[in-house]
Design a protein around this motif. Structure first.
Motif, short mmCIF file in Angstrom:
data_model
loop_
_atom_site.label_atom_id
_atom_site.label_comp_id
_atom_site.label_asym_id
_atom_site.label_seq_id
_atom_site.Cartn_x
_atom_site.Cartn_y
_atom_site.Cartn_z
N ILE A 1 -37.53 20.11 42.92
CA ILE A 1 -37.15 18.88 42.23
C ILE A 1 -35.66 18.94 41.96
O ILE A 1 -35.18 19.83 41.24
N ASN A 2 -34.90 18.07 42.60
CA ASN A 2 -33.44 18.01 42.40
C ASN A 2 -32.76 19.35 42.64
O ASN A 2 -31.79 19.71 41.95
N GLY A 3 -33.26 20.11 43.63
CA GLY A 3 -32.61 21.37 43.98
C GLY A 3 -32.87 22.51 43.04
O GLY A 3 -32.29 23.60 43.21
N GLY A 4 -33.75 22.33 42.05
CA GLY A 4 -33.98 23.37 41.06
C GLY A 4 -35.30 24.08 41.18
O GLY A 4 -35.67 24.83 40.27
N GLY A 5 -36.04 23.86 42.30
CA GLY A 5 -37.34 24.49 42.45
C GLY A 5 -38.34 23.92 41.47
O GLY A 5 -38.12 22.86 40.86
N ILE A 6 -39.47 24.65 41.26
CA ILE A 6 -40.42 24.28 40.23
C ILE A 6 -40.90 25.56 39.54
O ILE A 6 -40.69 26.67 40.04
N ILE A 7 -41.55 25.40 38.41
CA ILE A 7 -42.04 26.54 37.63
C ILE A 7 -43.12 27.28 38.43
O ILE A 7 -43.99 26.66 39.02
N ASP A 8 -43.04 28.61 38.44
CA ASP A 8 -44.04 29.42 39.14
C ASP A 8 -45.44 29.07 38.66
O ASP A 8 -45.68 28.90 37.45
N SER A 9 -46.36 28.99 39.62
CA SER A 9 -47.79 28.74 39.37
C SER A 9 -48.08 27.32 38.88
O SER A 9 -49.23 27.00 38.59
N GLU B 1 -39.53 10.88 36.88
CA GLU B 1 -38.27 10.12 36.86
C GLU B 1 -37.68 10.01 38.28
O GLU B 1 -37.29 8.93 38.71
N VAL B 2 -37.65 11.14 39.00
CA VAL B 2 -37.14 11.09 40.37
C VAL B 2 -38.03 10.23 41.24
O VAL B 2 -37.56 9.40 42.03
#
Length: 324
Positions: free
Chosen positions: A223-231, A289-290
């Motif tokens: 998401i917006n180049g920041g990855g996502i939270i593991d799991s 939002e994205v």
């Protein structure tokens, strides 16, 4: 039109379909019009195994096997499973329809087969072709619209060559199942097309862009180049009737999607009201939002779906069963 080759995408399966008669009264695969081994329904792959001794059809999708029974139909070969409504496979000529567990998939096509109608277009100069059965309609800037009887002169797993003629006019349409991007509109298409009119070749794109989106669950990994939270899990699934569903991190959401003349847009989303850890709730807010601001989509070099906004926001997702 300037085209960008972005690599082959597996949109079509192998072998053509031949349809005759009713499934429940047929004596052989040829009689009931069974497809061959594999079909592609948008981004979904299905493998087919017709058991002639029992008349049953074993359909495999993403590792799950469905045993379907023949069911009477006015045309083609129809098979049902479960209560007969939630799972239906129905082959008709060169295409088939599929509903699995109540989920309707895009039209299923064999290798080299084209949906009907098949639409192709190009720019600089503008041209537009519509193919419905054997009827080919050609429109060009400054020229009268022509409707011609066409024939397939070559058909392989890699596409088709279609020709139409009348006195003083020869039209050839070469269609390949290869990603094509219209650089004027930015819209991706599932086929590259070359139109040749009296020896003059023009490049273009063809097919329905929906086939690039539907038939699979997309799992968001950035998401917006920041990855996502593991799991954590964020998903997007494009359904029939322009519905979209998925998981937004903590909650599930549903809404509408639509292909515009130049790209993709989403409508207002509704979701469940569960509460999760603050970090998951914040990620959910960022994702939604994205998603609400998305204007374009494209398919990346590894088959990933990339959704982008006018302000530079982006979502990147892979197919749930197709990540390299």
């Amino acid at each position: 039109m300037t085209l960008q080759n972005i690599g082959l995408i597996s949109l079509l399966g192998v072998a053509s379909l031949m349809a005759t008669g009713c499934a429940s009264t047929s004596d052989s695969p040829e009689d009931i019009g069974m497809p061959a081994d594999r079909l592609y329904c948008g981004q979904a792959t299905i493998d087919l195994d017709y058991r002639e001794d029992s008349g049953l059809l074993v359909l495999t999708h993403e590792g799950t096997r469905y045993t379907l029974e023949p069911s009477r139909s006015a045309s083609g070969a129809r098979f049902t499973g479960g209560d007969g409504a939630d799972t239906v496979f129905w082959s008709k000529g060169n295409s088939a329809s599929l509903t699995l567990n109540g989920h309707e998939y895009p039209e299923c096509l064999a290798a080299g087969a084209l949906s009907s109608p098949f639409v192709a277009r190009g720019n600089e100069p503008f041209w537009h072709v519509t193919l419905v059965g054997k009827e080919l309609t050609l429109s060009r800037v400054g020229e009268a619209t022509e409707t011609l009887f066409s024939r397939v002169v070559e058909s392989t797993d890699n596409g088709q060559t279609i020709r139409a003629e009348r006195e003083g006019l020869t039209v050839t349409l070469d269609v390949a199942p290869q990603l094509c991007m219209d650089s004027m509109s930015g819209m991706p298409y599932p086929h590259q097309v070359r139109l040749t009119v009296n020896g003059n070749a023009l490049a273009g794109c063809g097919g329905d862009p929906q086939r690039l989106l539907r038939g699979t669950e997309w799992v968001v990994e950035d998401i917006n180049g920041g990855g996502i939270i593991d799991s954590s899990r964020v998903t997007i699934q494009f359904l029939a009737d322009n519905r979209v569903v998925g998981r937004s991190s903590c909650n599930r959401y549903t809404g509408a999607w639509n292909l515009t003349g130049e790209g993709l847009e989403f409508g207002q989303m509704a979701g469940t009201l569960m509460a999760c850890a603050p970090a998951l709730m914040q990620q959910e807010d960022r994702f939604l939002e994205v998603l609400s601001e998305v204007q374009r989509f494209r398919i990346g070099p590894h088959g990933e779906l990339i959704l982008s906004t006018a302000e530079g926001g982006s979502l990147r997702a892979f197919q749930s069963s197709g990540k390299p």
